[in-house]
Design a protein around this motif. Structure first.
Motif, PDB file in Angstrom:
ATOM      1  N   ASN A 191       4.481   1.916   1.381  1.00 46.42           N
ATOM      2  CA  ASN A 191       4.513   1.746   2.829  1.00 46.42           C
ATOM      3  C   ASN A 191       5.210   0.416   3.167  1.00 46.42           C
ATOM      4  O   ASN A 191       4.571  -0.633   3.258  1.00 46.42           O
ATOM      5  N   THR A 195       0.860  -1.179   0.000  1.00 46.08           N
ATOM      6  CA  THR A 195       0.000   0.000   0.000  1.00 46.08           C
ATOM      7  C   THR A 195       0.902   1.237   0.000  1.00 46.08           C
ATOM      8  O   THR A 195       2.100   1.129   0.251  1.00 46.08           O
ATOM      9  N   THR A 196       0.321   2.393  -0.279  1.00 45.04           N
ATOM     10  CA  THR A 196       1.150   3.598  -0.323  1.00 45.04           C
ATOM     11  C   THR A 196       0.898   4.510   0.879  1.00 45.04           C
ATOM     12  O   THR A 196      -0.182   4.499   1.464  1.00 45.04           O
ATOM     13  N   ASN A 197       1.931   5.272   1.205  1.00 48.98           N
ATOM     14  CA  ASN A 197       1.814   6.301   2.237  1.00 48.98           C
ATOM     15  C   ASN A 197       1.072   7.507   1.642  1.00 48.98           C
ATOM     16  O   ASN A 197       0.942   7.606   0.421  1.00 48.98           O
ATOM     17  N   PRO A 198       0.628   8.440   2.513  1.00 46.74           N
ATOM     18  CA  PRO A 198      -0.049   9.642   1.984  1.00 46.74           C
ATOM     19  C   PRO A 198       0.817  10.406   0.962  1.00 46.74           C
ATOM     20  O   PRO A 198       0.284  11.033   0.046  1.00 46.74           O
ATOM     21  N   ASP A 199       2.146  10.334   1.088  1.00 49.50           N
ATOM     22  CA  ASP A 199       3.006  11.064   0.147  1.00 49.50           C
ATOM     23  C   ASP A 199       3.270  10.292  -1.149  1.00 49.50           C
ATOM     24  O   ASP A 199       4.070  10.708  -1.986  1.00 49.50           O
ATOM     25  N   THR A 259       4.709   7.345  -1.530  1.00 50.17           N
ATOM     26  CA  THR A 259       5.749   6.313  -1.460  1.00 50.17           C
ATOM     27  C   THR A 259       5.140   5.001  -0.945  1.00 50.17           C
ATOM     28  O   THR A 259       4.081   5.003  -0.323  1.00 50.17           O
ATOM     29  N   SER A 301       9.520  -0.517  13.627  1.00 51.66           N
ATOM     30  CA  SER A 301       8.660   0.081  12.599  1.00 51.66           C
ATOM     31  C   SER A 301       8.446  -0.823  11.390  1.00 51.66           C
ATOM     32  O   SER A 301       7.604  -0.525  10.549  1.00 51.66           O
ATOM     33  N   ALA A 319       4.300  -1.322   6.621  1.00 56.91           N
ATOM     34  CA  ALA A 319       3.038  -2.064   6.645  1.00 56.91           C
ATOM     35  C   ALA A 319       3.189  -3.413   5.957  1.00 56.91           C
ATOM     36  O   ALA A 319       2.572  -4.402   6.360  1.00 56.91           O
ATOM     37  N   GLU A 339      10.439  -0.858   9.080  1.00 57.91           N
ATOM     38  CA  GLU A 339      11.087  -0.134   7.979  1.00 57.91           C
ATOM     39  C   GLU A 339      12.546  -0.555   7.812  1.00 57.91           C
ATOM     40  O   GLU A 339      13.295   0.011   7.029  1.00 57.91           O
TER      41      GLU A 339
END
Ligand SMILES: [Zn+2]
Length: 290
Positions: free
Chosen positions: A107, A99-103, A105, A138, A110, A140
């Motif tokens: 995610n 899925t994508t982040n609000p910006d 990029t 995270s 996730a 990440e």
């Protein structure tokens, strides 16, 4: 085979900084595992980290592995590095779309998941392996490894990793690993931390730049001494001989049972996606004492 160059420098005799331009490693992993973009970024970051963690290896027999069990859609991620400058890795569900982040990029956190653990095992040819397991922060990757070092090895460090994609191939990738020696003066630590915090998306930094150039760009103001440079490749060490030994360790009876059921015995290597197939004659010859 295209290689990735890793360099190590010492700042003011109190901090080591290791950097790698890792696009060749990530590109090889994308091709071997047919990785989706989010899988490519997650595994690419982990492979870059595996290489950076091997920066203190002194013998070709030294090795390490790291497994991230985040509970996310990508499943488990495992990477390994050895003292011959080789890394390899696998991700359980390589085709998962993120899925994508609000910006905009992807995610990564996730897709990896953060309700889980990171386990590191280091084998330096000592009586005992060492390593440990810490919880994920995270998903990440970089933060998760930094937390592992702080918690499990009591080693304060800074880690930044980046993988940039262009369509389905790796455009640029790299990482920087900063380790603080016990004698580090607080003001120097503060200055280096400030630089680390200001580092933005790492893949841009390595786009068209070598690892040495990236170190000079960020830490050029300090008294830098470059102490090591090595080539890292993506290579799986599996071989027919190793697989023969796995077959032998199953025992003749077990092998016959599998053959009776499936016709052949297939052993799949998840690090390079190669399948070794044994028919009954192959198995027979392994158990025949010559
Ligand atoms: Zn393999």
């Amino acid at each position: 085979m295209k290689k990735s160059t890793m360099v190590k420098a010492i700042i003011n005799n109190a901090i080591t900084v290791t950097a790698i331009e890792s696009s060749a490693l990530v590109q090889k992993a994308i091709k071997l595992h047919k990785l989706s973009p989010v899988a490519a970024i997650a595994l690419g970051r982990a492979l870059t980290m595996a290489a950076l963690m091997s920066d203190d290896f002194k013998h070709t027999s030294d090795k390490l592995s790291a497994t991230i069990k985040g509970g996310g859609p990508l499943g488990d991620i495992t990477v390994a590095a050895n003292g011959k400058g080789q890394v390899k890795g696998m991700v359980e569900h390589a085709v998962v779309q993120g899925t994508t982040n609000p910006d905009g990029t992807l995610n990564v956190g996730a897709a990896v998941g953060k309700n889980g653990t990171l386990t590191v095992i280091r084998d330096l040819g000592l009586k005992q392996n060492y390593g440990g397991t810490t919880r994920l922060i995270s998903g990440e990757i970089a933060q998760d490894f930094a937390y592992y070092y702080a918690e499990s090895e009591q080693q304060p460090c800074g880690i930044t990793l980046g993988v940039g994609l262009d369509n389905k191939s790796c455009k640029s990738a790299g990482g920087v690993f900063v380790q603080v020696m016990p004698n580090c003066p607080p003001d120097l630590l503060w200055r280096v931390e400030t630089i680390m915090y200001a580092m933005d998306e790492m893949s841009y930094q390595f786009d068209g730049s070598t690892a040495k150039e990236v170190i000079n760009r960020f830490f050029g103001e300090f008294d830098l001494v470059f102490v090591d440079e090595k080539q890292i490749t993506y290579k799986c060490g599996c071989s027919k001989r190793r697989m023969d030994n796995i077959i032998k360790s199953l025992g003749q009876e077990e092998c016959q049972a599998i053959l009776a059921e499936q016709g052949t015995i297939d052993i799949h290597c998840h690090f390079c996606n190669k399948t070794y197939t044994y028919n009954s004659e192959d198995v027979q010859s392994l158990f025949t004492v010559s």
